[in-house]
Design an enzyme around this catalytic site. Sequence first.
Site, PDB file in Angstrom:
ATOM      1  N   GLU A 106       1.402   4.124   1.485  1.00  0.00           N
ATOM      2  CA  GLU A 106       0.841   4.536   3.310  1.00  0.00           C
ATOM      3  C   GLU A 106       2.005   3.400   3.689  1.00  0.00           C
ATOM      4  O   GLU A 106       3.260   3.908   4.124  1.00  0.00           O
ATOM      5  CB  GLU A 106      -0.359   4.247   4.383  1.00  0.00           C
ATOM      6  CG  GLU A 106      -0.663   4.987   4.249  1.00  0.00           C
ATOM      7  CD  GLU A 106      -2.294   4.570   2.882  1.00  0.00           C
ATOM      8  OE1 GLU A 106      -3.920   4.466   3.446  1.00  0.00           O
ATOM      9  OE2 GLU A 106      -2.485   3.360   2.237  1.00  0.00           O
ATOM     10  N   HIS A 163       0.682  -1.212   0.086  1.00  0.00           N
ATOM     11  CA  HIS A 163       0.285   0.092  -0.330  1.00  0.00           C
ATOM     12  C   HIS A 163       0.777   1.474  -0.080  1.00  0.00           C
ATOM     13  O   HIS A 163       1.931   1.135   0.462  1.00  0.00           O
ATOM     14  CB  HIS A 163      -0.916   0.132   1.082  1.00  0.00           C
ATOM     15  CG  HIS A 163      -2.347  -0.925   1.001  1.00  0.00           C
ATOM     16  ND1 HIS A 163      -3.131  -1.037   1.587  1.00  0.00           N
ATOM     17  CD2 HIS A 163      -2.250  -2.243   0.065  1.00  0.00           C
ATOM     18  CE1 HIS A 163      -4.006  -1.872   1.559  1.00  0.00           C
ATOM     19  NE2 HIS A 163      -3.287  -2.501   0.437  1.00  0.00           N
ATOM     20  N   CYS A 209      -6.053   1.136   5.789  1.00  0.00           N
ATOM     21  CA  CYS A 209      -6.009   0.170   6.191  1.00  0.00           C
ATOM     22  C   CYS A 209      -5.694  -0.216   7.670  1.00  0.00           C
ATOM     23  O   CYS A 209      -4.796   0.464   7.890  1.00  0.00           O
ATOM     24  CB  CYS A 209      -5.989  -1.097   4.909  1.00  0.00           C
ATOM     25  SG  CYS A 209      -4.074  -1.177   5.577  1.00  0.00           S
ATOM     26  N   CYS A 232      -1.745  -0.901   7.667  1.00  0.00           N
ATOM     27  CA  CYS A 232      -1.153   0.310   7.345  1.00  0.00           C
ATOM     28  C   CYS A 232      -1.513   1.486   9.103  1.00  0.00           C
ATOM     29  O   CYS A 232      -0.750   1.754   8.721  1.00  0.00           O
ATOM     30  CB  CYS A 232      -2.172   1.192   6.117  1.00  0.00           C
ATOM     31  SG  CYS A 232      -1.177   0.791   4.244  1.00  0.00           S
TER      32      CYS A 232
END
Length: 332
Positions: free
Chosen positions: A263, A261, A289, A292
């Site tokens: 992040e 992801h 999410c 993260c």
Amino acid sequence: MIIGLTGKNGSGKTAVSDYLRDRGFTYFSLSDEIRDEIHKRGQQITRELLIEVGNELRTRFGPGVLAERILSRLEPGNNYVVDSIRNPQEVEVLRRRKDFALLALEADQTVRFQRSRIRGRENAAQTLEQFMEEEARELESDNPASQQIHATLRIAEIIVANNGTLDELHTRLDELLPPLMGGFQRPTWDEYFMNIAKVVAMRSNCIKRKVAAIIVKDRRVVSTGYNGTPRGAKNCNEGGCPRCNRMAASGTALEECLCCHGEENAITQAAYHGTSLKGATLYTTYAPCLLCTKMIINSGIEEVVYNQEYPLNERALSLLRECGVALRRHQV
């Protein structure tokens, strides 16, 4: 910014455009768009033909067509002067840019006639009576595609009387322009950083969703990350992620997903380069999410600003709040 010029023939538009060009403005003229069209047709330019072809182009392609052609070539952040605006729809097109202002020049008819004769452009009228007759045809029309100088003058933000000398005109412009040019609106810090994150997202190689995050300390970007496969792996858009490339339904086959992801990548990039994230703010194009979120908390990031909601992430958001990480949404 963009300064548009309107006014009757001989009112001083050329003098103002010359003044602005000397001060770094890039010059465009709607009349030059018409001249280019006439040249393409192999015709001789006259004042009457300029009006005729201009009206024809507005009728065929819309009253704002000349301004549309110019606007597509204007880059944000530069200064431009756009001359020969003669229709209110041309103004409306240019007002799509928030940094546009219309400046109207006014001068007495006899003064304008003398200037027109001296300039001698495109079969200029040789008598005041001829000048008045030609002007009367240009000022107003029931046809929305024709020149409508009176209507255009009425919607100008700035009106400059120009019956005097060139030095007097320059002095007036010296007074008017600094406040006008200083009145632009800068993006807020949130807008600035979130827009940077949106540009970073364009580098994503994930075929299903493009997401990015940037991490900021003391209003400096210290790390960026976008979603995609790990360093050294084949990119998702080249077939590197099995889950994405078989178009798995949302929320399924997550164990097959090789994409990191945005992040996650921003945080690990900071670690890779030895950059502390304690006290930082993370800007992300989607709310984080749960995975993260745990990385955000443990890396010492103190605030998360997100642009769009991420589905099924209420647990992540509640965990951020529980652990004292400030959370807010800022859409751009």
